[in-house]
Enzyme design. Structure first.
Site, PDB file in Angstrom:
ATOM      1  N   GLU A 104       0.795  -1.230   0.000  1.00  0.00           N
ATOM      2  CA  GLU A 104       0.000   0.000   0.000  1.00  0.00           C
ATOM      3  C   GLU A 104       0.828   1.282   0.000  1.00  0.00           C
ATOM      4  OE1 GLU A 104      -3.224   0.377  -0.289  1.00  0.00           O
ATOM      5  OE2 GLU A 104      -3.617  -1.775  -0.411  1.00  0.00           O
ATOM      6  N   SER A 379     -35.201 -20.900 -23.831  1.00  0.00           N
ATOM      7  CA  SER A 379     -36.392 -20.359 -24.493  1.00  0.00           C
ATOM      8  C   SER A 379     -36.924 -19.085 -23.845  1.00  0.00           C
ATOM      9  CB  SER A 379     -37.499 -21.415 -24.511  1.00  0.00           C
ATOM     10  OG  SER A 379     -37.155 -22.477 -25.374  1.00  0.00           O
TER      11      SER A 379
END
Length: 900
Positions: A104, A379
């Site tokens: 960091e 479908s």
């Protein structure tokens, strides 16, 4: 001379001005602009710094609290106040500290709270790519972020953040700042602070027990906790862990050998069981977090904001019950691995009312409702990719005809119906009702993908590749999530108006400012398309493949969808997407292992039905309103193109369908026009055989088959039906002498017994019988008829009687539509033979008639009744000379035809 001198002076002055360099002027202007800008920026920055908030120590170490409200304004979650275990700096192992700093903020121990070198790089990136494209936040800045300032990426926030970071760095030690950071940051899976994260992921409560791979994994999570969640995305988490190990090597925290050894450890092997107690409404909160991150670039777990959402808590509770293992759940899931994703939308607005993320999920678990690429829709795609765009572009009616005659052949292989049955011509309504593939593919082929693709994309569908004909049945690489499918279906429910489904209405920052996040609605189709698709989908639920999703009393439209695997029975995915005027719901069911098939494809429909019935209880659900652009027309079934029925079309051959106004049929069908009467009717008396020969002419038509009803009697106003035949001639035997008979022929349609012709009649006179005088004696008779030993031709030698044989192989065929029975039989023998037919029921004779042919038709039968029929042969010249009969029994019970 004076004028001349002035002229020279003026010319010299002008010459000097011309020779003065231009770059000096430009430089002077730039300098002035820079000075003014510097003064302006300096003044602006000074203002930002002067108005920066004071440092609140309690906010530095505690997570920012984001409050989340439901659609009524009730608070239902306060993020950052739960699942947190605080630790002190002395409890942090070196391996974790090294991993965090290397990842960091490598210069954390040397900078003043901000890293000027990183700021320079970020400024360059922001100039080239736009403000906010790259940050330069230090650990100190991340501690400050969200504690006091608005989370927006604005210049004011960045200046104030850096100023406060400098002040925090001067006030607190590096150890205290690092302690604040590791207690504050969000690690995913509902865990705030590194101590809680270690317990959640590894089951460790003592941080000194952390290994190098575990420390590297924890150090990498805060950058993108949801994306790197090891429970959900272990592969991404593994990549992030490897990145952290490389950074640790780069900054001299570990050796390359140690890093390689750590890389051999898989993320999955580090994790404990993820089936932990989840946060209430966790699935919905995940969607809120994603939406705000996308729209505002804000991490709700690390910022202090107020979020007003679309959540309906009652709906969410209903969904979570149905996805749980509670004994109160009426759904019987086949096993623990069975998964489902479910989304509930407000039909009118598109607001997300509930999210069903899946079964057996822990905090941060995979959300099947909206995360990832989704699954093949099967479908359920047909209204979106085939029938919807066809109605929109071509104004097809719901009666539009397709020839479902065979599999649809393609170079890559045939497309078949799911049931492998092909039924010929059919309407769009029936094709969608039964979810047949061939008509859908033919519809897409006819309108073209160039028409269908923009229509589907306007409903939020993103195609992975170029659209193909298989997209008509949802069988390509284009997948959807339940949230995407619900969003598309909602446009059909909402008169053609679409907007992206949303979970957040507004966000209020800690400085009181509010941002509205509701998306703008867009009209993506005509109201006639939306209504006609809705009407078709209502039939799916009431009569078709989606009946298990029906809820009594609610007007529901919806569609099923299943997928298949090559060379394998069963479906890996089962869908149901449907809606009322209040709610739209899409449900997916299946397994993580996409090669595993479902044992029950109806659970998706059950989930829909139970969800819809639960959330609709106690509220009014009006039916869909037909717009003026749609007309309802009754047409004759089988007509192609659609035609209006005639006055003689039977009710069973009529169907009511929807048409776009102005396209409805106007031509009347002639198929069932009134039947023509017979022609050339004649009747002649045969004195020798004492019978009447009747014959007539009629042009037959295979498409309009008919029968002839023959009636006769002495009273023209009260004739008796003798028989129904398909022949154009008939013998009427056993007639009375000295009588005039009226014979009437009526033509009856085999398609519709109510369609009859005008009767045609003829009269025939049977003369009085001539009585010959008896001879005076036998001798005289012999003299008058010498040698005459023969009787008539129909007798045998020596005046023997004709032998009448038995009737054999009597059979019948029942006509359900006309409620009549056709008889046929066999007879072996010679002579003038006729047949007597007797119809009885319950021992009582109901009708008796004769036939000269080896078939007959019985009409005027009653439903649900037992009948007995006897047929025997007799000598026309001697009716008492009879053969043995043949009999059959039949019943009309349960043969009432079902009318569509």
């Amino acid at each position: 001379m004076a004028n001349e001198g002035q002229s020279r002076t003026a010319r010299r002055k002008q010459k000097k001005e011309i020779k003065k360099p231009i770059w000096k002027k430009v430089l002077l202007i730039i300098g002035i602009i820079f000075l003014v800008s510097a003064l302006g920026v300096g003044g602006l920055f000074t203002y930002y710094i002067a108005t920066a908030p004071d440092i609140d120590e309690s906010l530095l170490s505690d997570p920012a609290s984001t409050k989340v409200f439901d659609t009524t304004g009730e608070l239902f979650a306060d993020l950052g106040t739960e699942k947190r275990t605080k630790i002190s700096y002395n409890e942090l192992p070196d391996v974790l500290i090294d991993a965090v700093i290397a990842t960091e903020d490598a210069r954390f121990r040397s900078h003043i709270g901000i890293d000027l070198k990183r700021i320079g790089g970020a400024i360059l990136a922001n100039i080239t790519d736009g403000f906010g494209s790259e940050g330069a936040s230090t650990i100190t800045q991340q501690v400050v972020k969200g504690s006091f300032l608005s989370p927006e990426k604005r210049l004011k926030r960045k200046v104030q953040e850096q100023w406060i970071a400098i002040r925090v760095d001067s006030k607190y030690s590096k150890e205290e700042i690092l302690e604040m950071y590791l207690n504050k940051i969000f690690y995913g899976a509902g865990s705030y602070g590194v101590a809680k994260a270690a317990e959640t992921y590894f089951g460790k409560t003592d941080l000194n027990d952390l290994t190098l791979p575990e420390a590297a994994l924890l150090a990498g999570l805060p950058q993108r906790p949801s994306a790197y969640d090891p429970f959900v995305n272990p592969d991404l988490a593994q990549e992030r862990m490897d990145t952290v190990l490389s950074l640790m090597v780069m900054h001299g925290k570990i050796s390359e050998e140690q890093a390689n050894e750590a890389r051999e450890v898989t993320v999955e092997s580090l994790l404990v069981d993820s089936s932990i107690e989840s946060t209430p409404y966790e699935a919905f909160i995940q969607k809120v977090a994603e939406e705000i991150q996308e729209k505002l670039e804000i991490d709700i777990y690390n910022e202090g904001i107020e979020i007003y959402t679309t959540l309906n808590q009652d709906a969410q509770k209903q969904v979570e019950l149905l996805l749980s293992d509670s004994p109160d759940n009426p759904i019987n899931y086949p096993d623990e691995d069975f998964q489902t994703g479910l989304s509930v939308l407000d039909t009118k607005t598109g607001a997300i009312r509930a999210i069903g993320g899946g079964r057996n999920r822990g905090n941060g678990g995979w959300n099947y409702a909206f995360q990832g690429d989704g699954r093949q829709p099967g479908s359920a795609f047909k209204p979106i990719t085939a029938y919807g765009p066809a109605i929109e572009s071509e104004k097809w009616s719901t009666y539009h005809q397709f020839n479902d005659d065979a599999p649809f052949e393609r170079a890559s292989g045939p497309i078949r119906n799911w049931n492998r049955i092909y039924q010929g011509w059919m309407s769009m309504r029936y094709a969608l009702q039964e979810s047949l593939n061939v008509p859908a593919v033919k519809a897409l082929e006819e309108i073209g993908t160039g028409t269908a693709k923009p229509f589907a994309e306007s409903l939020g569908i993103e195609f992975n590749d170029d659209m193909s004909l298989r997209d008509a049945i949802g069988g390509t690489s284009t997948n959807v999530t339940p949230l995407e499918l619900a969003g598309a279906y909602r446009a059909f429910a909402n008169e053609g108006i679409y907007n992206e489904p949303y979970s957040v209405t507004k966000v209020i920052y800690n400085d009181g400012r509010s941002i509205d996040l509701k998306p703008e609605p867009q009209t993506v189709m005509s109201d006639y398309t939306a209504y006609m698709i809705t009407d078709l989908l209502k039939t799916v639920v009431t009569q078709g493949t989606g009946t298990a999703a029906n809820v009594s009393g609610l007007p529901i439209a919806g569609k099923t969808g299943t997928t298949s695997l090559p060379d394998k029975d069963g479906s890996p995915d089962s869908w149901f997407s449907g809606y009322t005027t209040n709610f739209t719901i899409a449900v997916w069911t299946g397994y993580d292992d996409q090669k595993r098939v479902l044992t029950d494809t109806k659970i998706a429909q059950q989930l829909f039905s139970l969800t819809m019935s639960g959330i609709s209880a106690g509220i009014d659900t009006p039916d869909f309103v037909q717009p003026n652009s749609v007309v309802e027309v009754t047409v004759e079934k089988g007509s192609n193109p659609a035609m209006l029925p005639s006055d003689y079309t039977p009710e069973s051959e009529k169907v009511t369908e929807l048409f776009v106004s102005g396209t409805e049929p106007t031509e009347v069908s002639e198929k069932y026009d009134q039947i023509d009467p017979v022609t050339g009717l004649t009747a002649e008396y045969d004195e020798e055989n004492n019978l009447i020969n009747v014959s007539w002419d009629y042009e037959t038509d295979d498409e309009r088959p008919v029968s002839f009803d023959v009636s006769a009697g002495t009273d023209p106003s009260n004739l008796t039906s003798l028989t129904t035949t398909k022949e154009t001639q008939l013998e009427i035997s056993n007639v009375d002498r000295d009588t005039t008979y009226t014979i009437e022929i009526t033509v009856i349609s085999d398609n519709n017994e109510e369609n009859v012709s005008e009767p045609v009649s003829v009269q025939v006179e049977v003369p009085e019988e001539e009585i010959e005088e008896e001879p005076e004696s036998e001798e005289e008779e012999e003299e008058e008829n010498p040698g005459d030993e023969d009787n008539d031709d129909e007798q045998g030698d020596n005046g023997q009687q004709v032998e009448v044989n038995p009737v054999q192989n009597l059979s019948h065929m029942y006509d359900m539509i006309n409620n009549s029975v056709s008889l046929s039989w066999e007879y072996q023998g010679q002579g003038p033979i006729a047949f007597e037919i007797t119809v009885s029921s319950n021992g009582a004779v109901e009708q008796t008639f004769n036939s000269n042919s080896r078939d007959a038709r019985i009409t005027n039968l009653q439903r649900d009744k037992e009948y007995s029929v006897r047929v025997l042969a007799f000598d026309k010249n001697d009716p008492d000379n009879r053969g043995e009969p043949d009999s059959i029994n039949f019943s009309t019970e349960g043969l009432d035809p079902e009318i569509e």
